[in-house]
Every structure is written in structure tokens, then in C-alpha cells.
Design an enzyme around this catalytic site. Structure first.
Site, mmCIF file in Angstrom:
data_model
loop_
_atom_site.group_PDB
_atom_site.id
_atom_site.type_symbol
_atom_site.label_atom_id
_atom_site.label_comp_id
_atom_site.label_asym_id
_atom_site.label_seq_id
_atom_site.Cartn_x
_atom_site.Cartn_y
_atom_site.Cartn_z
ATOM 1 N N GLU A 231 0.842 -1.203 0.000
ATOM 2 C CA GLU A 231 0.000 0.000 0.000
ATOM 3 C C GLU A 231 0.879 1.256 0.000
ATOM 4 O O GLU A 231 0.591 2.228 -0.711
ATOM 5 C CB GLU A 231 -0.922 -0.031 1.215
ATOM 6 N N CYS B 267 -7.028 0.891 3.726
ATOM 7 C CA CYS B 267 -7.077 -0.328 4.554
ATOM 8 C C CYS B 267 -7.369 0.038 6.017
ATOM 9 O O CYS B 267 -8.343 0.745 6.293
ATOM 10 C CB CYS B 267 -5.730 -1.034 4.373
ATOM 11 N N HIS C 9 -10.359 -1.699 4.975
ATOM 12 C CA HIS C 9 -10.245 -3.154 4.953
ATOM 13 C C HIS C 9 -11.412 -3.744 5.751
ATOM 14 O O HIS C 9 -11.797 -3.199 6.780
ATOM 15 C CB HIS C 9 -8.914 -3.593 5.574
#
Lengths: 197, 197
Positions: free
Chosen positions: A16, A113, A132
Site C-alpha cells: 500500500e 485499509c 479493509h
């Protein structure tokens, strides 16, 4: 030229972080990574090492310092996931202050996330957001939780995980640099035919 | 437990390196990154820094040493792209030797993007292969050039760029660890609906 600050901590999700930083640089965005030490950790010195969630070790560009990280310094602030890294970053009160300052100044904030927990810790008003799935339950009461790959709510852009980090980064490139630049960056990455972004 | 050696040099493409390494670790593959110095560069010492193609700085796990990098040590050898890094790695004669040894031993070799030039410099026999389009012209005479996202030719697995690095890494996870492990690793990455891998 637009500029970006991408935060990193021990336990940040490497993909990420890297996909966002690299994609921004490809777009010509001046990009700095800033190391956020864990709460109570000793001073990281001037050359900290950030160990990612899967063990990759990074040398961040700078140590996070709120006085040099505001919306006058950068156009977008990005908070990656990785549960331990996101815990460190989302609990940092200087980061929380900056998230509010960026949005008040109509600059952009990106959260990836578990990084989306920072919307909660920063006390942002109820609005659309994703994260997430593992942290969804912590966000549904305070936000209009969505499950789209990338959710744009005013100047807050959130996404779900490593698998959505390319469309997340490319969306921010489009916002900051325009759709032509997005295409210029995206095409040489060679996504398979049928990739839905 | 399977094991992997992922090479890195100055100018390696950060996303290709990171996606591969991180995905392998998620699958339980013991993964080491090894720094390959540029030809003629001074000794990197024991703690080299690899500066990626877009400026992200990494601390590799080890310095590349052919005596500890053979097919008896690892199950798969991966060569990422990024033009300057791939030039350093593909021109390294120890790397070329290892590529042939891995394939002779029926271990796996993965090449990403411009990393596929190593198939040429290693003198591999004519076989199906892909790469980043920017180096296609250097490969078409000696190989059966293909444009699929991931090309499997016996134990040689090649791919095209950052945009195909997820399916590349997941394909190697499936080969080394099985299809159930691939699914276990892939699902929490949260690829958008319709992603073609």
C-alpha cells in the site's frame, strides 16, 4: 507541481505504501515519506528504519514533524494500512490534527485499509468511507460505510487494501494532475486486459 | 516451507519488488532480498541501501553472494524490473549462472518487466516469454514472445510490469504452495470485483 506526504511506521503495509508513493512519483508529484514513531518509542534519530508488516525495511525520507507537514506544505496526506502501522499513525494526535487541517483547507487526505481508522480517531463527521473489511465493525456506527474499491467523500479518499491501492493512487493522480496524466501513468504499468480500473 | 530469493539493485522497480516479496511472505514462503551491486561499484558493505527507480530506499536482507544463492538454498529466484536495476542484475554473470542452475535443477525463476532481459543474457533456449513492452524488441528474435500477463514456460515464469505483478506473485504462490494457499493469500488483498486474476 503537486506534492504529497505519505506516512509510514513500523508495521505499515508495504504494498500500500509503495504503490502509492511510486505511482505519485510517476505522475510528477513531489512525494515524501515521513516516519511516524510508535507511541513511547525512543527518538528515531534522523535516519529511522521502518520495518513493514511483511518484513521489508525502508529508509523513510524524513521523520514526521507536524510543523513541516501541514496543508501549506503538501497537497495530499496519505495514511497506509497494515494493522500495527495504522494503529501507530491513527493514534498519533499530531496526525489527527493534520487530517482535520488538510480537510479544512480543502487539501486531500487518503486513507488505505486499516489506515481508515484515522477518520475515526480524528473525529471526522459522518460521511461515506471504506476500509479493509477487518476494521469495518469499528467504522460502521460513525460513518456511511461503503464497499466500493475507492470512496471519494469531498476531499477524503479511502480504499480497501493492497488489491485496491492501484486504483486509489491513480484516482488521486487524476484529482491532482488530471485525467490525461492518469492515463500517461497507468498505461505503462501494463494492467491485464479487463482490469476494472 | 518454500523459500525465495528476490534480487534488488539500485533502480529496481519498487512495486514489482514489494508486491512479490510481500505476497510471498503472506503465503508463508521464507523470503530474502539480496542486493546486487552495480558493475564496478565499490563493495556495498554489509548493510547496503537500494534506491528504487522512483526513489524509495530499501535495506535489503543480504548482499548477493552466489555461494549462498543457489537452487539448494531457495526454491525460486526472482528478478524484478526497473530499467537501471534490471540492467545491473541481467548483466551480472553470477546471476546468469544461477538462472541456468535453477532451471537445470527444476527450481523456479521469475522475471518481471525489464528483468526478462536476464533470459537473454543467461543464454536460455528459445521458449515462450513476456516482458515490459519497452524491451520487447530485444527479445523477439531469441524467444517466442507472448503478451499474456503471466507466461509460464516450464520453470520460467515471466510477467510484464507493475500492473501484472499481483497475478505473477500469486501464480508463483500457487505453484509453490498450492491453489488453496493462493486463495487464502489473495482474498484478504481485496481486489475489486471483476479483477481478472
Amino acid at each position: 507541481m503537486p506534492s504529497a506526504l505519505v506516512l509510514i511506521a513500523d508495521g505499515t503495509e508495504e504494498m500500500e505504501f509503495t504503490i502509492t508513493y511510486d505511482t505519485f512519483v510517476r505522475a510528477g508529484i513531489t512525494t515524501h515519506s515521513a516516519y511516524v514513531p510508535a507511541a513511547g518509542a525512543p527518538s528515531p534519530g534522523t535516519s529511522p528504519v521502518a520495518k513493514g508488516s511483511r518484513g521489508i525495511r525502508f529508509l523513510p525520507d524524513i521523520v514526521f514533524d507536524i510543523s513541516q507537514s501541514g496543508p501549506d506544505n503538501y497537497d495530499v496526506l496519505v495514511i497506509p494500512g497494515g494493522a500495527p502501522g495504522a494503529a501507530t499513525i491513527s493514534q498519533n494526535t499530531d496526525v489527527q490534527t493534520l487530517v482535520r487541517q488538510y480537510l479544512d483547507a480543502k487539501k486531500y487526505v487518503g486513507m488505505i485499509c486499516a489506515g481508515s481508522l484515522t477518520a475515526l480517531t480524528s473525529g471526522l463527521p459522518k460521511q461515506p468511507l471504506t476500509s479493509h473489511p477487518s476494521v469495518k465493525d469499528q467504522l460502521t456506527a460513525q460513518f456511511e460505510y461503503a464497499e466500493e474499491p475507492v470512496v471519494i467523500s469531498g476531499n477524503l479518499v479511502t480504499t480497501r487494501g493492497p488489491g485496491t491501492s492501484f486504483p486509489f493512487a491513480l484516482t488521486l493522480v487524476e484529482i491532482l494532475c488530471g485525467v490525461d496524466k492518469r492515463k500517461e501513468v497507468q498505461d505503462p504499468m501494463i494492467f491485464p486486459i479487463g482490469t476494472p480500473w
